[in-house]
Write a protein that holds these residues in place. Structure first.
Motif, PDB file in Angstrom:
ATOM      1  N   LYS A  73      27.388-140.526  38.182  1.00  0.00           N
ATOM      2  CA  LYS A  73      27.313-142.102  37.997  1.00  0.00           C
ATOM      3  C   LYS A  73      28.731-142.659  38.246  1.00  0.00           C
ATOM      4  CE  LYS A  73      23.503-142.220  34.781  1.00  0.00           C
ATOM      5  NZ  LYS A  73      22.858-142.826  33.481  1.00  0.00           N
ATOM      6  N   VAL A 101      20.870-138.694  41.337  1.00  0.00           N
ATOM      7  CA  VAL A 101      20.330-137.602  40.639  1.00  0.00           C
ATOM      8  C   VAL A 101      20.380-136.416  41.551  1.00  0.00           C
ATOM      9  CG1 VAL A 101      18.292-137.012  39.523  1.00  0.00           C
ATOM     10  CG2 VAL A 101      19.052-139.248  39.330  1.00  0.00           C
ATOM     11  N   LYS A 123      11.437-148.075  39.961  1.00  0.00           N
ATOM     12  CA  LYS A 123      12.699-148.020  40.691  1.00  0.00           C
ATOM     13  C   LYS A 123      12.877-147.557  42.198  1.00  0.00           C
ATOM     14  CE  LYS A 123      15.724-148.829  36.688  1.00  0.00           C
ATOM     15  NZ  LYS A 123      16.454-148.466  35.711  1.00  0.00           N
ATOM     16  N   LYS A 169      30.026-147.933  32.446  1.00  0.00           N
ATOM     17  CA  LYS A 169      29.369-146.963  31.922  1.00  0.00           C
ATOM     18  C   LYS A 169      30.199-146.055  30.943  1.00  0.00           C
ATOM     19  CE  LYS A 169      26.049-146.568  35.815  1.00  0.00           C
ATOM     20  NZ  LYS A 169      25.046-147.328  35.035  1.00  0.00           N
ATOM     21  N   VAL A 229      23.404-135.447  36.697  1.00  0.00           N
ATOM     22  CA  VAL A 229      23.380-137.012  37.241  1.00  0.00           C
ATOM     23  C   VAL A 229      24.719-137.453  37.386  1.00  0.00           C
ATOM     24  CG1 VAL A 229      22.392-139.092  36.729  1.00  0.00           C
ATOM     25  CG2 VAL A 229      21.200-137.230  36.250  1.00  0.00           C
ATOM     26  N   GLU A 259      10.177-143.188  32.049  1.00  0.00           N
ATOM     27  CA  GLU A 259      11.098-144.296  31.565  1.00  0.00           C
ATOM     28  C   GLU A 259      10.395-145.595  31.188  1.00  0.00           C
ATOM     29  OE1 GLU A 259      13.929-143.364  35.653  1.00  0.00           O
ATOM     30  OE2 GLU A 259      14.634-144.952  34.179  1.00  0.00           O
ATOM     31  N   LEU A 289      19.435-144.070  28.419  1.00  0.00           N
ATOM     32  CA  LEU A 289      19.827-143.769  29.769  1.00  0.00           C
ATOM     33  C   LEU A 289      20.946-144.624  29.952  1.00  0.00           C
ATOM     34  CD1 LEU A 289      17.111-143.483  32.164  1.00  0.00           C
ATOM     35  CD2 LEU A 289      18.641-141.551  31.030  1.00  0.00           C
ATOM     36  N   GLU A 290      20.771-145.908  29.839  1.00  0.00           N
ATOM     37  CA  GLU A 290      21.811-147.204  29.980  1.00  0.00           C
ATOM     38  C   GLU A 290      21.479-148.247  29.250  1.00  0.00           C
ATOM     39  OE1 GLU A 290      21.677-148.867  33.819  1.00  0.00           O
ATOM     40  OE2 GLU A 290      19.551-148.962  33.833  1.00  0.00           O
ATOM     41  N   MET A 347      14.823-143.022  28.257  1.00  0.00           N
ATOM     42  CA  MET A 347      13.681-141.778  28.799  1.00  0.00           C
ATOM     43  C   MET A 347      12.969-141.073  27.746  1.00  0.00           C
ATOM     44  SD  MET A 347      13.494-139.978  31.703  1.00  0.00           S
ATOM     45  CE  MET A 347      14.587-139.689  32.931  1.00  0.00           C
ATOM     46  N   VAL A 384      24.431-144.346  41.216  1.00  0.00           N
ATOM     47  CA  VAL A 384      23.873-143.151  40.384  1.00  0.00           C
ATOM     48  C   VAL A 384      23.195-142.308  41.403  1.00  0.00           C
ATOM     49  CG1 VAL A 384      22.140-142.235  38.679  1.00  0.00           C
ATOM     50  CG2 VAL A 384      23.368-144.675  38.465  1.00  0.00           C
ATOM     51  N   ASN A 414      16.534-145.393  45.442  1.00  0.00           N
ATOM     52  CA  ASN A 414      16.509-146.189  44.194  1.00  0.00           C
ATOM     53  C   ASN A 414      16.748-147.631  44.760  1.00  0.00           C
ATOM     54  OD1 ASN A 414      16.095-145.895  41.622  1.00  0.00           O
ATOM     55  ND2 ASN A 414      18.136-144.495  41.616  1.00  0.00           N
ATOM     56  N   GLU A 462      26.419-136.355  34.134  1.00  0.00           N
ATOM     57  CA  GLU A 462      25.466-136.375  32.763  1.00  0.00           C
ATOM     58  C   GLU A 462      24.368-135.353  32.987  1.00  0.00           C
ATOM     59  OE1 GLU A 462      24.969-140.965  31.630  1.00  0.00           O
ATOM     60  OE2 GLU A 462      22.872-139.784  31.930  1.00  0.00           O
ATOM     61  N   GLU A 463      23.871-134.881  31.808  1.00  0.00           N
ATOM     62  CA  GLU A 463      22.612-133.951  31.694  1.00  0.00           C
ATOM     63  C   GLU A 463      21.697-134.690  32.381  1.00  0.00           C
ATOM     64  OE1 GLU A 463      20.234-132.504  27.736  1.00  0.00           O
ATOM     65  OE2 GLU A 463      21.934-134.168  27.741  1.00  0.00           O
ATOM     66  N   PHE A 464      20.766-133.868  32.957  1.00  0.00           N
ATOM     67  CA  PHE A 464      19.616-134.501  33.573  1.00  0.00           C
ATOM     68  C   PHE A 464      18.567-134.473  32.500  1.00  0.00           C
ATOM     69  CE2 PHE A 464      15.156-133.241  35.674  1.00  0.00           C
ATOM     70  CZ  PHE A 464      15.215-134.625  36.373  1.00  0.00           C
ATOM     71  N   LEU A 465      17.695-135.739  32.451  1.00  0.00           N
ATOM     72  CA  LEU A 465      16.697-135.754  31.530  1.00  0.00           C
ATOM     73  C   LEU A 465      15.488-135.776  32.006  1.00  0.00           C
ATOM     74  CD1 LEU A 465      18.412-138.260  28.741  1.00  0.00           C
ATOM     75  CD2 LEU A 465      18.267-135.574  28.618  1.00  0.00           C
ATOM     76  N   ALA A 519      21.858-138.731  26.817  1.00  0.00           N
ATOM     77  CA  ALA A 519      22.351-137.278  27.591  1.00  0.00           C
ATOM     78  C   ALA A 519      23.570-136.980  27.363  1.00  0.00           C
ATOM     79  CB  ALA A 519      21.989-137.563  29.106  1.00  0.00           C
TER      80      ALA A 519
HETATM   81  P1  AMP Z   1      20.964-146.070  35.717  1.00  0.00           P
HETATM   82  O1  AMP Z   1      21.544-147.100  36.749  1.00  0.00           O
HETATM   83  O2  AMP Z   1      21.945-145.480  34.625  1.00  0.00           O
HETATM   84  O3  AMP Z   1      19.816-146.625  34.984  1.00  0.00           O
HETATM   85  O4  AMP Z   1      20.333-145.154  36.453  1.00  0.00           O
HETATM   86  C1  AMP Z   1      19.484-145.453  37.744  1.00  0.00           C
HETATM   87  C2  AMP Z   1      18.532-144.413  37.537  1.00  0.00           C
HETATM   88  O5  AMP Z   1      18.821-142.896  37.731  1.00  0.00           O
HETATM   89  C3  AMP Z   1      17.604-144.375  36.088  1.00  0.00           C
HETATM   90  O6  AMP Z   1      16.704-145.162  36.153  1.00  0.00           O
HETATM   91  C4  AMP Z   1      16.842-142.966  36.194  1.00  0.00           C
HETATM   92  O7  AMP Z   1      15.775-142.880  36.846  1.00  0.00           O
HETATM   93  C5  AMP Z   1      18.064-142.108  36.813  1.00  0.00           C
HETATM   94  N1  AMP Z   1      18.583-141.454  35.485  1.00  0.00           N
HETATM   95  C6  AMP Z   1      19.880-142.082  35.167  1.00  0.00           C
HETATM   96  N2  AMP Z   1      20.320-141.059  34.542  1.00  0.00           N
HETATM   97  C7  AMP Z   1      19.555-140.162  34.320  1.00  0.00           C
HETATM   98  C8  AMP Z   1      19.451-138.847  33.601  1.00  0.00           C
HETATM   99  N3  AMP Z   1      20.438-138.681  32.797  1.00  0.00           N
HETATM  100  N4  AMP Z   1      18.806-137.881  33.457  1.00  0.00           N
HETATM  101  C9  AMP Z   1      17.763-138.354  34.614  1.00  0.00           C
HETATM  102  N5  AMP Z   1      17.827-139.369  35.406  1.00  0.00           N
HETATM  103  C10 AMP Z   1      18.605-140.164  35.184  1.00  0.00           C
END
Ligand code: AMP
Ligand code: GLY
Length: 421
Positions: A144, A156, A214, A104, A142, A192, A282-283, A273, A154, A224, A185-188, A119
């Protein structure tokens, strides 16, 4: 094109969906799936996805013209490099390019170099410094784990206790080396969307947008998971959004990867997002999504084989993708307990007759003494198409309701997000 021999690597619902689509290709001579599941039984070869030497040997022996990789593990292990080294054609990114998903912090560094909206973030190796930072920025935030953690790395955190405990959870060895480095990370906030793109390193063609679900429970509650269901297209998505994402996210990524000497070939999958301030990334994933692929394949009108081929030849700019108008919905039927410890070996009976607009994609299934059994967490992906989200949902759930899979766990609200707009 003449006739081609194709090998799919993987054993999930995604790989069954790819197999289902590839066998419709007039260009296909013969298909193999390694190791596959009960849904792909007639094409299976018993080689595991991590046995790269075994897969190379098989592909050489069987004169495989094209190999398609489903899961991230073999990509991060360098399956593409190993195949290319012996002159075998393979669809997917190299080990170096697969770091976009495998690390990441690497992904975030690429996003920063390419100026991609994402973010705000910081990386930590010292838990005390991480806690100090959380106190400074406050919640929600958030957390990770840096490396691959099967979608579980991850957290949240909506409150301070969860955030501070999260630091220990990730860094205290639960995730092994994946948790040595922590990202905060900043929360967004927003909806999605998954956007998968075919890429040959220079050209990228977007597939239809998908919304995944998810969380384990209805209303996006619970833990998740790898994904409990999908639908496509989400009404929140627009042509304008697609243009923005291709311009500001996808092409800059391909350019930065090329400049760094790691051109990206395969499926570039953006987890976006849609915030009030525009789409934020996000990723990245470096492969087809699961269960995104189930609805994408149901909607794809074009032949898949020449598209994959073009990606490996850098001729994607000559390809045009055609999609069905219909909406597709996929409801995942999982084992009782999933995503925590779950029951295995549950006998399943599938209906013989069903609506022609539906497909049952297998994921964690196997056959023992002629009996279909569950073997994994996510077991089936019940996929249907209809003229509207409502109609596709009705067809999918009508089939879910007649599948004999005792104590199956599934969500009742797949696609409902799209009805509320
Ligand atoms: P990821 O594995 O990075 O996709 O994260 C898994 C889930 O966490 C994502 O599908 C989002 O629902 C949530 N998530 C990840 N990053 C953020 C973020 N910066 N702000 C809010 N939700 C997040
Ligand atoms: N469904 C999300 C993924 O494939 O990672």
């Amino acid at each position: 094109m003449s006739k081609y021999r194709v090998l799919i690597v993987g054993n999930g619902g995604r790989e069954h969906a790819l197999a289902w689509k590839l066998v419709q290709s007039p260009e296909l001579e013969r298909l193999y799936v390694a190791p596959g599941n009960a849904g792909t039984a007639m094409w299976n070869v018993p080689i595991s996805v991590q046995d790269i030497a075994g897969l190379v040997e098989f592909a050489l022996k069987e004169k495989i013209d094209l190999t398609v990789v489903g899961p991230e593990d073999p990509l991060s292990l360098g399956i593409v490099d190993a195949f290319q080294k012996v002159g075998l054609r393979i669809f997917g990114p190299t080990q170096a390019a697969a770091q976009l998903e495998g690390s990441k912090s690497f992904a975030k560094t690429m996003m920063e170099s390419a100026k991609i909206p994402t973010a705000e973030w910081q990386v930590f190796e010292d838990p005390a410094k991480a806690r100090e930072f959380i106190h400074a920025i406050g919640v929600p935030c958030v957390l990770k784990a840096d490396g691959l953690a099967a979608g579980k790395g991850v957290i949240v955190a909506m409150d301070m206790d969860t955030a501070l405990q999260g630091v220990d959870e990730i860094m205290d060895g639960n995730f092994g080396s994946a948790g040595k480095t922590l990202l905060i990370e900043e929360f967004l906030e927003g909806q999605e969307v998954s956007l998968l793109c075919f890429s040959d390193g220079i050209t990228a063609l977007p597939m239809v947008p998908v919304q995944d679900h998810k969380r384990a429970l209805d209303g996006d509650l619970g833990l998740n998971t790898g994904g409990m269901g999908t639908y496509s297209p989400p009404p929140i998505w627009t042509t304008e959004l697609e243009e923005t994402v291709m311009r500001d996210h996808v092409f800059p990524t391909l350019q930065v990867m090329r400049e760094r000497g790691n051109p990206f070939t395969g499926v570039l999958f953006l987890g976006l997002m849609l915030t009030k301030r525009g789409p934020k990334l996000l990723e990245y994933n470096v492969r087809f999504g699961d269960p995104e692929t189930q609805v994408v394949m149901k909607k794809l009108k074009s032949d898949l084989l020449p598209i994959l081929w073009a990606c490996t030849e850098q001729t994607l700019s000559k390809v045009q993708l055609e999609w069905k108008e219909e909406v597709a919905v996929c409801v995942v039927m999982a084992a009782q307990g999933y995503p925590l410890a779950y029951t295995k070996g549950v006998p399943i009976r599938l209906p013989v007759e069903r609506d022609l607009d539906t497909v049952i994609f297998h994921a964690g299934t196997g056959i023992s003494e002629g009996q279909l059994l569950s073997t994994g967490g996510r077991v089936l992906g019940i996929t249907a198409e209809g003229k509207s989200i409502q109609q596709a949902r009705e067809k999918a759930y009508a089939l879910v309701d007649i599948i004999d899979f005792p104590k199956a766990h599934f969500r009742r609200d797949i696609g409902v997000k799209g009805l509320e707009i």
